[in-house]
Design an enzyme around this catalytic site. Structure first.
Site, PDB file in Angstrom:
ATOM      1  N   MET A  29       9.265  -1.312   7.140  1.00  0.00           N
ATOM      2  CA  MET A  29      10.000  -1.631   5.907  1.00  0.00           C
ATOM      3  C   MET A  29      10.921  -2.800   6.250  1.00  0.00           C
ATOM      4  O   MET A  29      12.086  -2.607   6.605  1.00  0.00           O
ATOM      5  CB  MET A  29      10.823  -0.421   5.456  1.00  0.00           C
ATOM      6  CG  MET A  29       9.996   0.781   5.105  1.00  0.00           C
ATOM      7  SD  MET A  29       9.171   0.553   3.529  1.00  0.00           S
ATOM      8  CE  MET A  29       8.192   2.046   3.460  1.00  0.00           C
ATOM      9  N   THR A  41       0.827  -1.213   0.000  1.00  0.00           N
ATOM     10  CA  THR A  41       0.000   0.000   0.000  1.00  0.00           C
ATOM     11  C   THR A  41       0.861   1.263   0.000  1.00  0.00           C
ATOM     12  O   THR A  41       0.680   2.150  -0.850  1.00  0.00           O
ATOM     13  CB  THR A  41      -0.881   0.021   1.280  1.00  0.00           C
ATOM     14  OG1 THR A  41      -1.373  -1.289   1.534  1.00  0.00           O
ATOM     15  CG2 THR A  41      -2.007   1.017   1.170  1.00  0.00           C
ATOM     16  N   TRP A  69       3.967   1.730  -0.621  1.00  0.00           N
ATOM     17  CA  TRP A  69       4.776   1.795  -1.847  1.00  0.00           C
ATOM     18  C   TRP A  69       3.944   2.433  -2.976  1.00  0.00           C
ATOM     19  O   TRP A  69       4.397   3.343  -3.682  1.00  0.00           O
ATOM     20  CB  TRP A  69       5.190   0.367  -2.198  1.00  0.00           C
ATOM     21  CG  TRP A  69       6.208   0.208  -3.267  1.00  0.00           C
ATOM     22  CD1 TRP A  69       6.996   1.173  -3.811  1.00  0.00           C
ATOM     23  CD2 TRP A  69       6.564  -1.025  -3.893  1.00  0.00           C
ATOM     24  NE1 TRP A  69       7.817   0.608  -4.751  1.00  0.00           N
ATOM     25  CE2 TRP A  69       7.577  -0.734  -4.823  1.00  0.00           C
ATOM     26  CE3 TRP A  69       6.129  -2.344  -3.766  1.00  0.00           C
ATOM     27  CZ2 TRP A  69       8.153  -1.719  -5.620  1.00  0.00           C
ATOM     28  CZ3 TRP A  69       6.704  -3.325  -4.546  1.00  0.00           C
ATOM     29  CH2 TRP A  69       7.716  -3.014  -5.462  1.00  0.00           C
ATOM     30  N   HIS A 106      -8.584  -0.102   2.689  1.00  0.00           N
ATOM     31  CA  HIS A 106      -8.421  -1.559   2.822  1.00  0.00           C
ATOM     32  C   HIS A 106      -9.794  -2.241   2.843  1.00  0.00           C
ATOM     33  O   HIS A 106      -9.869  -3.457   3.013  1.00  0.00           O
ATOM     34  CB  HIS A 106      -7.749  -1.910   4.151  1.00  0.00           C
ATOM     35  CG  HIS A 106      -6.285  -1.634   4.254  1.00  0.00           C
ATOM     36  ND1 HIS A 106      -5.397  -1.786   3.217  1.00  0.00           N
ATOM     37  CD2 HIS A 106      -5.530  -1.266   5.325  1.00  0.00           C
ATOM     38  CE1 HIS A 106      -4.170  -1.494   3.656  1.00  0.00           C
ATOM     39  NE2 HIS A 106      -4.228  -1.182   4.914  1.00  0.00           N
TER      40      HIS A 106
END
Ligand code: PPS
Length: 297
Positions: free
Chosen positions: A257, A55, A57, A109
């Protein structure tokens, strides 16, 4: 009430909305209800993902495409402000900050059954980002370990079972994916996978641009490829979530990350789990499986 008190009041709570469990830190019955009636404009872009599918990204990429003339300024703002979630409590605060931007960029989402009635007669551009569910499972497992607003989990084995049964926040991956793919003909819809973005970022970004009606100069494309790379995003504290307070993310236990790779599931699934996953996947997805660019083996 102080912000910290509100956070601590909500941190351990999960709400259920239309059978879908959601962490109360970021959602209330009211905000989710409002999302289902959100007043979209035809020029809006809605990024739809199941959690842990890439998401942030894609938020980074879409917002850089839309702000291609002002990339340096754009990357100083957190992605969640540039592409706010329509179901979250901070929507209106971020919307007020981005009031003038057109087209507007949002994220969700939520499953299709909660939004389709609102989207189907619109021209809203829906970008559906999906990822190999085996990697989603592994990423989601690690996310639970350091996110204090999600339920504690006992073990990878226990989480594996919960994921296959759809007993996780935002419900079943299979239902989410089948739901959105099932309504794609009714929408202005674009499907992109985490795997194609990993393997061929230039081409995948160009494809996104085409869908968005945008054009990039070669140097703008190179710039976006650079600023959306895992190496750049994971080192940048505006993007890597390290500034999120420790009451919300326990940074000593994990990172948002984390790996940023494909097929990381191979390091976690036992042969028995893999066989079970494949059986459920085949039964749930049937002939839809040919659409995806990932390998299950
Ligand atoms: S969330 O919480 O639902 O918004 O999470 P989401 O952003 O969907 O997914 C997080 C995973 O995406 C990876 N990620 C990236 N991969 C490749 N390149 C870039 N630039 C990138 N940015 C984020 C992130 O590392 C999470 O995956 P895992 O497998 O856990 O590393």
């Amino acid at each position: 009430m102080a912000k910290e008190t509100i956070i601590m009041d909500r941190i351990n709570l999960i709400d259920v909305f239309e059978g879908i469990s959601l962490p109360r830190l970021l959602h209330t019955q009211e905000t989710v209800h409002d999302a289902t009636n959100f007043q979209f404009q035809d020029t809006d872009i809605l990024l739809v993902t199941y959690p842990k599918s890439g998401t942030v990204w894609t938020q980074q990429i879409l917002s850089l495409i839309l702000n291609k003339e002002d990339i340096q300024n754009t990357i100083t703002k957190p992605t969640w402000e540039r592409a706010p979630w329509i179901e979250q409590v901070h929507l209106w605060e971020f919307l007020a900050q981005n009031n003038a931007s057109k087209p507007r960029l949002f994220t969700t989402h939520l499953p299709s059954k909660l939004l389709i009635h609102n989207l189907k007669n619109s021209k809203v551009r829906v970008v559906y980002m999906i990822r190999n569910p085996k990697d989603v499972l592994v990423s989601y497992y690690h996310f639970h370990k350091f996110s204090k607003f999600l339920p504690d989990i006992d073990s990878f084995e226990a989480f594996f079972d919960q994921f296959l049964e759809g007993k996780v926040s935002f419900g079943s991956w299979f239902d989410h994916t089948k739901g959105w793919l099932g309504v794609q003909e009714e929408l202005n819809f674009f499907l992109i996978t985490y795997e194609e973005l990993s393997q061929e970022p230039h081409q995948a970004i160009q494809n996104l641009c085409k869908f968005l009606g945008q054009q990039l100069e070669p140097e703008q494309l190179e710039s976006i490829v650079h600023y959306c790379s895992f190496s750049f995003m994971s080192q940048n504290d505006k993007l890597n979530f390290t500034l999120v307070p420790p009451e919300i993310f326990d940074h000593s236990v994990g990172k948002f990350m984390r790996k940023g790779t494909t097929e990381n599931w191979k390091e976690f699934f036992s042969p028995e789990q893999n066989a079970r996953f494949n059986k459920v996947y085949q039964a749930e997805m049937g002939n839809l499986t040919s659409k995806f660019s990932w390998s299950l083996y």
